[in-house]
Scaffold this motif. Structure first.
Motif, PDB file in Angstrom:
ATOM      1  N   GLY A  72      38.694  -0.075 -42.091  1.00 25.27           N
ATOM      2  CA  GLY A  72      39.459  -1.254 -41.682  1.00 25.27           C
ATOM      3  C   GLY A  72      39.149  -2.425 -42.585  1.00 25.27           C
ATOM      4  N   LYS A  73      38.502  -3.431 -41.998  1.00 23.94           N
ATOM      5  CA  LYS A  73      38.200  -4.645 -42.757  1.00 23.94           C
ATOM      6  C   LYS A  73      36.706  -4.903 -42.885  1.00 23.94           C
ATOM      7  CE  LYS A  73      42.511  -6.884 -41.662  1.00 23.94           C
ATOM      8  NZ  LYS A  73      43.177  -8.115 -41.300  1.00 23.94           N
ATOM      9  N   ARG A  74      35.900  -3.838 -42.607  1.00 21.55           N
ATOM     10  CA  ARG A  74      34.450  -4.066 -42.668  1.00 21.55           C
ATOM     11  C   ARG A  74      33.710  -2.759 -42.954  1.00 21.55           C
ATOM     12  NH1 ARG A  74      31.797  -2.685 -37.899  1.00 21.55           N
ATOM     13  NH2 ARG A  74      33.191  -1.964 -36.274  1.00 21.55           N
ATOM     14  N   PRO A  75      32.487  -2.878 -43.429  1.00 24.45           N
ATOM     15  CA  PRO A  75      31.675  -1.682 -43.631  1.00 24.45           C
ATOM     16  C   PRO A  75      31.119  -1.167 -42.306  1.00 24.45           C
ATOM     17  CG  PRO A  75      30.483  -3.620 -44.375  1.00 24.45           C
ATOM     18  CD  PRO A  75      31.845  -4.076 -43.933  1.00 24.45           C
ATOM     19  N   VAL A  76      31.026   0.137 -42.199  1.00 21.34           N
ATOM     20  CA  VAL A  76      30.467   0.791 -41.013  1.00 21.34           C
ATOM     21  C   VAL A  76      29.371   1.727 -41.504  1.00 21.34           C
ATOM     22  CG1 VAL A  76      30.948   2.350 -39.096  1.00 21.34           C
ATOM     23  CG2 VAL A  76      32.643   0.635 -39.771  1.00 21.34           C
ATOM     24  N   SER A  77      28.227   1.714 -40.842  1.00 20.10           N
ATOM     25  CA  SER A  77      27.130   2.585 -41.266  1.00 20.10           C
ATOM     26  C   SER A  77      26.861   3.655 -40.214  1.00 20.10           C
ATOM     27  CB  SER A  77      25.862   1.765 -41.520  1.00 20.10           C
ATOM     28  OG  SER A  77      25.395   1.188 -40.338  1.00 20.10           O
ATOM     29  N   THR A  78      26.424   4.813 -40.715  1.00 23.48           N
ATOM     30  CA  THR A  78      26.079   5.929 -39.838  1.00 23.48           C
ATOM     31  C   THR A  78      24.816   6.593 -40.369  1.00 23.48           C
ATOM     32  OG1 THR A  78      27.488   7.421 -41.095  1.00 23.48           O
ATOM     33  CG2 THR A  78      28.459   6.421 -39.144  1.00 23.48           C
ATOM     34  N   ASP A  79      24.113   7.306 -39.492  1.00 25.13           N
ATOM     35  CA  ASP A  79      22.942   8.064 -39.921  1.00 25.13           C
ATOM     36  C   ASP A  79      23.376   9.306 -40.679  1.00 25.13           C
ATOM     37  OD1 ASP A  79      21.176   6.326 -38.705  1.00 25.13           O
ATOM     38  OD2 ASP A  79      21.154   7.441 -36.822  1.00 25.13           O
ATOM     39  N   GLY A  80      22.485   9.786 -41.535  1.00 19.20           N
ATOM     40  CA  GLY A  80      22.697  11.087 -42.155  1.00 19.20           C
ATOM     41  C   GLY A  80      23.095  11.031 -43.603  1.00 19.20           C
ATOM     42  N   PRO A  81      23.275  12.214 -44.172  1.00 16.12           N
ATOM     43  CA  PRO A  81      23.543  12.306 -45.602  1.00 16.12           C
ATOM     44  C   PRO A  81      24.866  11.667 -45.986  1.00 16.12           C
ATOM     45  CG  PRO A  81      23.724  14.463 -44.571  1.00 16.12           C
ATOM     46  CD  PRO A  81      23.220  13.509 -43.522  1.00 16.12           C
ATOM     47  N   TYR A  82      24.960  11.362 -47.268  1.00 15.11           N
ATOM     48  CA  TYR A  82      26.114  10.649 -47.783  1.00 15.11           C
ATOM     49  C   TYR A  82      27.387  11.476 -47.766  1.00 15.11           C
ATOM     50  CZ  TYR A  82      25.489  13.269 -52.097  1.00 15.11           C
ATOM     51  OH  TYR A  82      25.378  14.259 -53.019  1.00 15.11           O
ATOM     52  N   ALA A  83      27.273  12.799 -47.735  1.00 14.14           N
ATOM     53  CA  ALA A  83      28.463  13.644 -47.770  1.00 14.14           C
ATOM     54  C   ALA A  83      28.186  14.959 -47.059  1.00 14.14           C
ATOM     55  CB  ALA A  83      28.857  13.912 -49.217  1.00 14.14           C
ATOM     56  N   GLU A  84      29.245  15.588 -46.586  1.00 14.01           N
ATOM     57  CA  GLU A  84      29.116  16.918 -46.004  1.00 14.01           C
ATOM     58  C   GLU A  84      29.001  17.899 -47.160  1.00 14.01           C
ATOM     59  OE1 GLU A  84      28.945  17.656 -42.746  1.00 14.01           O
ATOM     60  OE2 GLU A  84      29.045  15.527 -42.277  1.00 14.01           O
ATOM     61  N   SER A  85      27.870  18.536 -47.291  1.00 14.86           N
ATOM     62  CA  SER A  85      27.660  19.431 -48.413  1.00 14.86           C
ATOM     63  C   SER A  85      26.491  20.356 -48.135  1.00 14.86           C
ATOM     64  CB  SER A  85      27.371  18.598 -49.670  1.00 14.86           C
ATOM     65  OG  SER A  85      27.040  19.419 -50.742  1.00 14.86           O
ATOM     66  N   LYS A  86      26.557  21.560 -48.644  1.00 12.32           N
ATOM     67  CA  LYS A  86      25.436  22.490 -48.524  1.00 12.32           C
ATOM     68  C   LYS A  86      24.256  21.982 -49.357  1.00 12.32           C
ATOM     69  CE  LYS A  86      24.190  27.278 -49.427  1.00 12.32           C
ATOM     70  NZ  LYS A  86      24.627  28.560 -49.963  1.00 12.32           N
ATOM     71  N   GLU A  87      24.565  21.522 -50.569  1.00 15.73           N
ATOM     72  CA  GLU A  87      23.525  21.002 -51.452  1.00 15.73           C
ATOM     73  C   GLU A  87      23.525  19.478 -51.377  1.00 15.73           C
ATOM     74  OE1 GLU A  87      25.259  22.853 -54.752  1.00 15.73           O
ATOM     75  OE2 GLU A  87      24.040  24.650 -54.596  1.00 15.73           O
TER      76      GLU A  87
END
Length: 125
Positions: A72-87
């Motif tokens: 939207g109009k702002r940053p949102v933060s979440t826990d966990g890795p930066y991307a869905e990936s096996k590696e």
């Protein structure tokens, strides 16, 4: 020209050096792993002496990451890795090499059992 050697790995459990924590790395006998570690330490010493090694860091587990995305109009933060990936990104080294060919020669030496290595030039702006 500066290049970043990105080390991606699927380590369970997470730890460094990655060879000690990847399935394929743990399958290598301990004495061979130790010899490989010694060779890598010698490579880092050589690159430090030549001035080609700028810096490097091992990263903590992906579970310790915090991801920031624009929604939207702002940053949102979440826990966990930066991307869905096996590696996941396990660490990186910054090299300062005279040519791309030299950077590619060195990147080949950073590849370890169970790791995927990415070489990327620095973007100058």
């Amino acid at each position: 020209m500066k290049y970043v050697v990105l080390i991606h790995s699927n380590m369970q459990p997470w730890g460094h050096p990655t060879i000690d924590f990847t399935e394929v790395g743990r399958a290598i006998p301990a004495d061979e792993r130790a010899a490989m570690g010694k060779e890598f330490d010698e490579l880092l010493a050589e690159l430090s002496a030549s001035g080609e090694l700028v810096s490097g860091l091992a990263l903590d587990a992906p579970s310790t990451a915090r991801t920031y995305r624009w929604e939207g109009k702002r940053p949102v933060s979440t826990d966990g890795p930066y991307a869905e990936s096996k590696e996941q990104l396990a660490g990186f080294f910054v090299l300062d090499c005279a040519t791309r060919a030299r950077a590619e020669e060195l990147a080949d030496k950073f590849a370890g059992p169970g790791d995927v290595i990415e070489l990327r030039p620095e973007m100058e702006f």
